[in-house]
Write a protein that holds these residues in place. Structure first.
Motif, PDB file in Angstrom:
ATOM      1  N   ASP A 149     100.910  18.731  49.269  1.00 35.19           N
ATOM      2  CA  ASP A 149     100.032  19.900  49.232  1.00 35.19           C
ATOM      3  C   ASP A 149      99.876  20.507  50.620  1.00 35.19           C
ATOM      4  O   ASP A 149      99.949  21.727  50.792  1.00 35.19           O
ATOM      5  CB  ASP A 149      98.651  19.536  48.676  1.00 35.19           C
ATOM      6  N   HIS A 150      99.678  19.640  51.606  1.00 33.74           N
ATOM      7  CA  HIS A 150      99.540  20.104  52.982  1.00 33.74           C
ATOM      8  C   HIS A 150     100.843  20.746  53.471  1.00 33.74           C
ATOM      9  O   HIS A 150     100.829  21.772  54.153  1.00 33.74           O
ATOM     10  CB  HIS A 150      99.122  18.950  53.890  1.00 33.74           C
ATOM     11  N   HIS A 160     103.807  27.964  53.549  1.00 32.66           N
ATOM     12  CA  HIS A 160     103.296  29.312  53.227  1.00 32.66           C
ATOM     13  C   HIS A 160     102.805  30.013  54.499  1.00 32.66           C
ATOM     14  O   HIS A 160     103.096  31.198  54.697  1.00 32.66           O
ATOM     15  CB  HIS A 160     102.167  29.241  52.199  1.00 32.66           C
ATOM     16  N   LYS A 161     102.088  29.311  55.330  1.00 30.21           N
ATOM     17  CA  LYS A 161     101.609  29.908  56.576  1.00 30.21           C
ATOM     18  C   LYS A 161     102.772  30.331  57.459  1.00 30.21           C
ATOM     19  O   LYS A 161     102.758  31.424  58.027  1.00 30.21           O
ATOM     20  CB  LYS A 161     100.731  28.897  57.346  1.00 30.21           C
ATOM     21  N   SER A 187     109.100  19.055  44.516  1.00 32.42           N
ATOM     22  CA  SER A 187     108.772  18.393  45.776  1.00 32.42           C
ATOM     23  C   SER A 187     110.017  18.156  46.625  1.00 32.42           C
ATOM     24  O   SER A 187     109.973  18.269  47.851  1.00 32.42           O
ATOM     25  CB  SER A 187     108.040  17.073  45.521  1.00 32.42           C
ATOM     26  N   GLU A 188     111.155  17.851  45.974  1.00 30.14           N
ATOM     27  CA  GLU A 188     112.403  17.672  46.720  1.00 30.14           C
ATOM     28  C   GLU A 188     112.857  18.995  47.327  1.00 30.14           C
ATOM     29  O   GLU A 188     113.310  19.039  48.479  1.00 30.14           O
ATOM     30  CB  GLU A 188     113.489  17.108  45.805  1.00 30.14           C
ATOM     31  N   THR A 189     112.749  20.073  46.562  1.00 30.16           N
ATOM     32  CA  THR A 189     113.099  21.399  47.068  1.00 30.16           C
ATOM     33  C   THR A 189     112.189  21.782  48.221  1.00 30.16           C
ATOM     34  O   THR A 189     112.647  22.336  49.230  1.00 30.16           O
ATOM     35  CB  THR A 189     112.981  22.442  45.936  1.00 30.16           C
ATOM     36  N   LEU A 190     110.921  21.458  48.091  1.00 29.17           N
ATOM     37  CA  LEU A 190     109.946  21.750  49.142  1.00 29.17           C
ATOM     38  C   LEU A 190     110.291  20.987  50.423  1.00 29.17           C
ATOM     39  O   LEU A 190     110.270  21.562  51.514  1.00 29.17           O
ATOM     40  CB  LEU A 190     108.542  21.372  48.657  1.00 29.17           C
ATOM     41  N   GLU A 239     104.094  20.973  63.191  1.00 27.26           N
ATOM     42  CA  GLU A 239     103.228  20.312  62.198  1.00 27.26           C
ATOM     43  C   GLU A 239     104.037  19.937  60.956  1.00 27.26           C
ATOM     44  O   GLU A 239     103.839  18.855  60.386  1.00 27.26           O
ATOM     45  CB  GLU A 239     102.075  21.234  61.805  1.00 27.26           C
ATOM     46  N   ILE A 240     104.944  20.815  60.554  1.00 32.48           N
ATOM     47  CA  ILE A 240     105.802  20.521  59.401  1.00 32.48           C
ATOM     48  C   ILE A 240     106.679  19.307  59.696  1.00 32.48           C
ATOM     49  O   ILE A 240     106.834  18.416  58.855  1.00 32.48           O
ATOM     50  CB  ILE A 240     106.658  21.757  59.030  1.00 32.48           C
ATOM     51  N   THR A 241     107.224  19.246  60.913  1.00 34.17           N
ATOM     52  CA  THR A 241     108.063  18.111  61.301  1.00 34.17           C
ATOM     53  C   THR A 241     107.265  16.817  61.267  1.00 34.17           C
ATOM     54  O   THR A 241     107.741  15.788  60.765  1.00 34.17           O
ATOM     55  CB  THR A 241     108.646  18.343  62.711  1.00 34.17           C
ATOM     56  N   LEU A 242     106.052  16.854  61.791  1.00 35.14           N
ATOM     57  CA  LEU A 242     105.194  15.669  61.768  1.00 35.14           C
ATOM     58  C   LEU A 242     104.868  15.267  60.334  1.00 35.14           C
ATOM     59  O   LEU A 242     104.901  14.082  59.981  1.00 35.14           O
ATOM     60  CB  LEU A 242     103.908  15.934  62.549  1.00 35.14           C
ATOM     61  N   LEU A 243     104.577  16.230  59.500  1.00 33.20           N
ATOM     62  CA  LEU A 243     104.256  15.946  58.103  1.00 33.20           C
ATOM     63  C   LEU A 243     105.456  15.354  57.365  1.00 33.20           C
ATOM     64  O   LEU A 243     105.302  14.423  56.570  1.00 33.20           O
ATOM     65  CB  LEU A 243     103.783  17.232  57.420  1.00 33.20           C
TER      66      LEU A 243
END
Length: 130
Positions: free
Chosen positions: A116-117, A123-124, A5-8, A35-39
């Motif tokens: 997960d999101h 990946h997308k 999760s840290e690597t992710l 979206e990644i930034t918001l997440l």
């Protein structure tokens, strides 16, 4: 050794960093980066909120422990084993421990859903960049 999760999160932070012009780009990869930034912001806020709640639980637990220690100093030497005030304070400590476990469980569930999101979005993004 770092956790997955840290690597992710590190990978997501690398993707989310960029010039402002690139951030406002209407393309699909730029939208996914937003979206990644918001997440990532949601994950950071979740972790900060969890830390605040744990600190408050610890503060309350310390207060109850202090009350319990002060109470034990005032209890006469030859009293019944179950002193009502002492039992109430011990019960409050048990309730706090239960609250801490529930808080940790909810935190882990929320964090897993966000991670997960995040993995799905990464990946997308990687598929679109190829």
């Amino acid at each position: 050794m770092t956790r997955f999760s840290e690597t992710l999160e590190d990978l997501a932070r690398e993707l989310s960093v960029g010039p402002r012009e690139k951030f406002l780009d209407p393309s699909i990869p730029a939208t996914i980066r937003r979206e990644i930034t918001l997440l990532l912001d949601q994950i950071d806020r979740q972790k900060a909120s969890h830390a605040i709640h744990l600190r408050e639980l610890l503060r309350t637990e310390c207060t109850i422990d202090t009350d319990l220690m002060q109470l034990e100093q005032r209890i006469p030497r030859y009293t019944p084993y179950h002193f009502p005030e002492k039992e109430k304070l011990k019960q409050r400590l048990c309730d706090l421990e239960k609250d801490r476990r529930q808080l940790d469980l909810r935190h882990q569930e929320k964090l897993h859903a966000l991670e997960d999101h995040l993995l799905t979005l990464i990946h997308k993004h990687q598929q679109l960049e190829i």
